[in-house]
Design a protein around this motif. Structure first.
Motif, PDB file in Angstrom:
ATOM      1  N   VAL A   7       0.872  -1.177   0.000  1.00  0.00           N
ATOM      2  CA  VAL A   7       0.000   0.000   0.000  1.00  0.00           C
ATOM      3  C   VAL A   7       0.907   1.224   0.000  1.00  0.00           C
ATOM      4  CG1 VAL A   7      -1.859   1.230   1.186  1.00  0.00           C
ATOM      5  CG2 VAL A   7      -1.697  -1.265   1.369  1.00  0.00           C
ATOM      6  N   ILE A  10      -2.740   6.434   0.420  1.00  0.00           N
ATOM      7  CA  ILE A  10      -3.996   6.349   1.160  1.00  0.00           C
ATOM      8  C   ILE A  10      -4.646   7.722   1.169  1.00  0.00           C
ATOM      9  CG2 ILE A  10      -5.067   5.943   3.430  1.00  0.00           C
ATOM     10  CD1 ILE A  10      -2.792   3.949   3.984  1.00  0.00           C
ATOM     11  N   ALA A  93     -10.751  -3.955  -1.104  1.00  0.00           N
ATOM     12  CA  ALA A  93      -9.293  -3.857  -0.991  1.00  0.00           C
ATOM     13  C   ALA A  93      -8.625  -5.191  -1.273  1.00  0.00           C
ATOM     14  CB  ALA A  93      -8.913  -3.347   0.399  1.00  0.00           C
ATOM     15  N   ALA A  97      -5.882  -6.137  -4.057  1.00  0.00           N
ATOM     16  CA  ALA A  97      -4.604  -6.741  -3.672  1.00  0.00           C
ATOM     17  C   ALA A  97      -4.343  -8.031  -4.453  1.00  0.00           C
ATOM     18  CB  ALA A  97      -4.592  -7.011  -2.168  1.00  0.00           C
ATOM     19  N   MET A 215      -7.172   3.718  -1.754  1.00  0.00           N
ATOM     20  CA  MET A 215      -5.793   3.268  -1.581  1.00  0.00           C
ATOM     21  C   MET A 215      -5.179   2.945  -2.939  1.00  0.00           C
ATOM     22  SD  MET A 215      -5.794   0.820   1.813  1.00  0.00           S
ATOM     23  CE  MET A 215      -7.120  -0.264   1.287  1.00  0.00           C
ATOM     24  N   LEU A 217      -2.470   0.394  -4.512  1.00  0.00           N
ATOM     25  CA  LEU A 217      -1.743  -0.839  -4.245  1.00  0.00           C
ATOM     26  C   LEU A 217      -0.844  -1.153  -5.440  1.00  0.00           C
ATOM     27  CD1 LEU A 217      -4.103  -0.934  -2.197  1.00  0.00           C
ATOM     28  CD2 LEU A 217      -4.233  -3.395  -2.585  1.00  0.00           C
ATOM     29  N   ALA A 342      -7.307   0.735   5.678  1.00  0.00           N
ATOM     30  CA  ALA A 342      -6.415   1.870   5.434  1.00  0.00           C
ATOM     31  C   ALA A 342      -5.778   2.363   6.728  1.00  0.00           C
ATOM     32  CB  ALA A 342      -7.185   2.997   4.757  1.00  0.00           C
ATOM     33  N   ALA A 345      -3.016   0.188   7.685  1.00  0.00           N
ATOM     34  CA  ALA A 345      -1.841   0.477   6.857  1.00  0.00           C
ATOM     35  C   ALA A 345      -1.152   1.767   7.291  1.00  0.00           C
ATOM     36  CB  ALA A 345      -2.253   0.562   5.392  1.00  0.00           C
TER      37      ALA A 345
END
Length: 387
Positions: A7, A10, A93, A97, A215, A217, A342, A345
């Motif tokens: 990540v 954000i 998310a 990912a 986010m 990635l 988030a 992260a």
């Protein structure tokens, strides 16, 4: 071997009761622009977009992703919609990912949102007889009996929910994006709040918020170019089960236990209480903190409420839970799960601002939805996984 996932950007909007100054497109773009700025990337650097939100009837706009491509720089690029009820932010998310991990796309923008001010989510969640008992308006009416079941099963005293709510609302004062900033709130005021759904009081419930989270990635090569320390995904999983079936444990759903076990296995975590530094947990009603502490393996059965009472989950405790203020302080439903991911992260990146937990190196993001039937979780670390 899968591609390591990082990540690198954000972005959030300020979560409020009503964002009347922007459309849905303006709301999601605001979060996306902030994520790109954090990653120091442009729209041209994004290979695909994964978007998620809660049911469309929350705003009354069907399939909004079809007209959000312009706002998210997705014209001519793959764009995927995810929906798993309240857990959708986390699931979204994870889909993003997985696209990076499988090397389908190099850099993915993922966005989740809700604009609840344009509908009435409480009544939208109130199913008619005979599908639901009368006078159980909203999600609280569905979950309150499960809280009572937890209290009977564990002997938890009735002040535990107020302790959680007071903790999370105080934490929210340190988070500039949080919806509720109740400067004069006291524990006594929480305990004196009106009862909405016994045993859940008004101050022990989540607000109705407008907001979005985004986010960026990317893989190992993209992470090497990132201007700030990335958060590395050590494990992620989704699980689901029916809302109703014979033998379902509403207090500690099997899908939640299985999801956590899978994530821990991927990350090599054998003692979550000791190995994980901070938890961003999906707690829309305060009693779910002790319930999920047990469901996720941080406490033995019947012991979750004791951790709350002992201050273990406070920001200065051994296992800080929801230093951002959590869902109890900001609840744009479609984005709430992604905010948990988030915020986890942000903690391991060391970029959580005033609610940063010192030395956080491994953090859990957790989301659930529906009738406690959909679960999504990820573990992120400050360093790449060695597994």
């Amino acid at each position: 071997m899968s591609e390591p996932v990082a990540v690198v950007g954000i972005g959030q909007t300020r979560h409020v009761a009503a964002r009347q100054d922007v459309s849905i497109a303006g709301l999601v773009r605001e979060a996306a622009v902030r994520a790109l700025e954090d990653a120091e990337l442009t729209w041209a650097d994004i290979d695909a977009v994964v978007i998620g939100k809660a049911p469309d009837f929350f705003e009354g706009v069907m399939m909004p992703e079809l007209y959000l491509a312009d706002a998210l720089g997705a014209v001519g690029k793959p764009m995927l919609r995810v929906h798993t009820a309240g857990s959708v932010g986390g699931s979204t998310a994870l889909v993003a990912a997985n696209l990076v991990a499988a090397r389908v796309h190099g850099t993915v923008l993922t966005v989740a949102f809700e604009k609840q001010s344009e509908s009435n989510a409480m009544w939208g969640l109130s199913l008619p007889v005979p599908f639901q008992a009368p006078l159980t308006a909203g999600a609280g009416g569905f979950f309150a009996p499960h809280v009572r079941a937890y209290m009977r099963r564990t002997g938890a005293p009735d002040h535990i929910g107020s302790l959680v709510a007071f903790k999370d609302r105080r934490n929210a004062l340190k988070n500039p994006y949080a919806h509720l900033h109740e400067q004069d709130l006291t524990l006594e005021k929480v305990r004196a709040a009106p009862m909405l759904w016994d045993p859940i009081r008004y101050s022990e419930t989540c607000p109705s918020s407008d907001g979005a989270c985004a986010m960026v990635l990317t893989g190992k090569r993209g992470a090497a170019r990132a201007p700030h320390r990335p958060a590395w995904v050590h494990g992620g999983a989704m699980r689901s089960e029916p809302t109703i079936f014979a033998g379902k444990d509403y207090v500690s759903p099997q899908a939640g236990r299985d999801c956590a076990a899978d994530v821990y296995h991927q990350a090599g975590v054998v003692d979550p209480r000791r190995q994980i530094d901070v938890v961003e947990m999906y707690v829309p009603f305060s009693w779910y903190e002790p319930m999920w502490l047990e469901n996720l393996g941080f406490a033995d059965e019947g012991e979750g409420w004791k951790l709350v009472e002992a201050g273990v989950t406070a920001m200065d405790g051994d296992l800080p839970v929801n230093p951002s203020g959590g869902v109890l302080s900001s609840n744009p439903i479609g984005a709430s799960g992604m905010i948990r991911f988030a915020e986890a992260a942000l903690q391991v990146r060391g970029r959580a601002g005033e609610h940063q937990i010192d030395g956080a190196r491994l953090a859990l993001g957790h989301a659930y939805g529906g009738g406690a039937q959909f679960f999504a979780m990820w573990l992120v670390g400050s360093e790449p996984s060695d597994r």
